[in-house]
Scaffold this motif. Structure first.
Motif, PDB file in Angstrom:
ATOM      1  N   THR A 110       0.827  -1.201   0.000  1.00 55.63           N
ATOM      2  CA  THR A 110       0.000   0.000   0.000  1.00 55.63           C
ATOM      3  C   THR A 110       0.865   1.256   0.000  1.00 55.63           C
ATOM      4  N   ARG A 135      -1.029  -5.614  -7.222  1.00 49.97           N
ATOM      5  CA  ARG A 135      -2.310  -6.315  -7.112  1.00 49.97           C
ATOM      6  C   ARG A 135      -2.088  -7.813  -6.899  1.00 49.97           C
ATOM      7  N   ALA A 138      -0.905  -8.348  -3.309  1.00 52.53           N
ATOM      8  CA  ALA A 138      -1.976  -8.173  -2.332  1.00 52.53           C
ATOM      9  C   ALA A 138      -2.943  -9.355  -2.357  1.00 52.53           C
ATOM     10  N   TYR A 170      -4.819  -1.809   6.703  1.00 53.74           N
ATOM     11  CA  TYR A 170      -4.104  -2.152   5.473  1.00 53.74           C
ATOM     12  C   TYR A 170      -5.058  -2.547   4.356  1.00 53.74           C
ATOM     13  N   ALA A 174      -5.583  -0.681   0.797  1.00 58.13           N
ATOM     14  CA  ALA A 174      -5.550  -1.327  -0.513  1.00 58.13           C
ATOM     15  C   ALA A 174      -6.835  -1.057  -1.282  1.00 58.13           C
ATOM     16  N   ILE A 179      -8.078  -2.365  -4.802  1.00 54.21           N
ATOM     17  CA  ILE A 179      -7.685  -3.760  -4.583  1.00 54.21           C
ATOM     18  C   ILE A 179      -8.424  -4.267  -3.345  1.00 54.21           C
TER      19      ILE A 179
END
Length: 263
Positions: A110, A135, A138, A170, A174, A179
């Motif tokens: 992030t 992406r 994550a 977090y 994102a 995301i």
């Protein structure tokens, strides 16, 4: 009772963890933005409390504490109810491991997306490629988190706690970059539950509101007014995600810094 002062920035997930814990425990505190934050030359009480020059830092009377995990432990010791840590030793270890994963691995993703979108460290094809890798990274962690969550309602077990406040800032960060956990997944359902809690919702509102102050911040970086902190896991992310030239250019321009005084 001594005033409780929290030096923070609303976008910092580390600071959000602390604010969520304090609000879950209904502990009043004064939130302050450090003088000269982002310049690498902070001063005042914040500089005395945290030689790293990073948020958060907590001042409670004569007590000065830095590092979000140590601050959370202090809060738990001073205000034990409602408990944020599970009772069983094994469960405490489990949520602390979750916190460590998020703090030292997921945070870099992030943060890196912020470098690309707020501070415009890359553009065009390079930016697209780095965002695609972010992406993928994550989503791989979403799978790990699904495993940690299992069939529990909360990462902490039967009630919201340490494991949850260590994850939600977090995942919300994102989500701000588009995301999110897959619709219908256990993790997505957990995130919906967590965001309904007022302690989480307030931290998120503050975070979103602070984004309006990020306009033109990339120009401040280019002018040398901001020196972005490249902690070791952030530096690793840049190097492995296609940003080697970003690091080298930042060093040459003097607009990145490392942890500790004199850096």
């Amino acid at each position: 009772m001594a005033e409780l002062i929290l030096y923070e920035h609303p976008l910092s997930p580390y600071a959000q963890k602390v604010k969520i814990s304090l609000r879950e425990k209904d502990v009043p505190f004064a939130a302050r933005l450090p003088e000269g934050i982002g310049t690498g030359a902070t001063g005042g009480g914040f500089a005395k409390a945290n030689p790293r020059g990073e948020v958060p830092a907590l001042i409670h009377g004569d007590v000065q504490i830095f590092d979000s995990t140590i601050i959370l432990e202090y809060i738990e010791d001073v205000w034990p109810e409602p408990a944020m840590l599970p009772r069983a030793a094994a469960e405490r270890a489990r949520v602390r491991m979750i916190e460590d994963v998020m703090d030292t691995q997921f945070e870099a993703i992030t943060w890196g997306l912020g470098e690309l979108n707020f501070f415009r460290r890359a553009e065009g094809a390079q930016k697209d490629a780095m965002e695609a890798k972010a992406r993928q990274q994550a989503e791989a962690f979403f799978g790990v988190l699904e495993g940690y969550l299992g069939d529990r309602e909360w990462f902490n077990g039967g009630r919201f706690g340490w494991g949850d406040l260590s994850v939600v800032p977090y995942l919300n960060g994102a989500a701000g970059f588009g995301i999110r956990p897959a619709a219908g997944s256990r993790l997505a359902a957990w995130l919906d539950r967590a965001n309904v809690r007022e302690s989480v919702a307030q931290a998120q509102r503050e975070s979103v509101a602070s984004i309006t102050g990020m306009n033109q911040v990339d120009q401040a970086v280019k002018a040398g007014l901001f020196k972005r902190q490249y902690r070791d896991h952030r530096l690793e992310w840049m190097m492995k995600t296609g940003g080697t030239d970003i690091v080298l250019k930042g060093l040459e321009a003097g607009n990145i810094r490392f942890t500790g005084p004199g850096t």
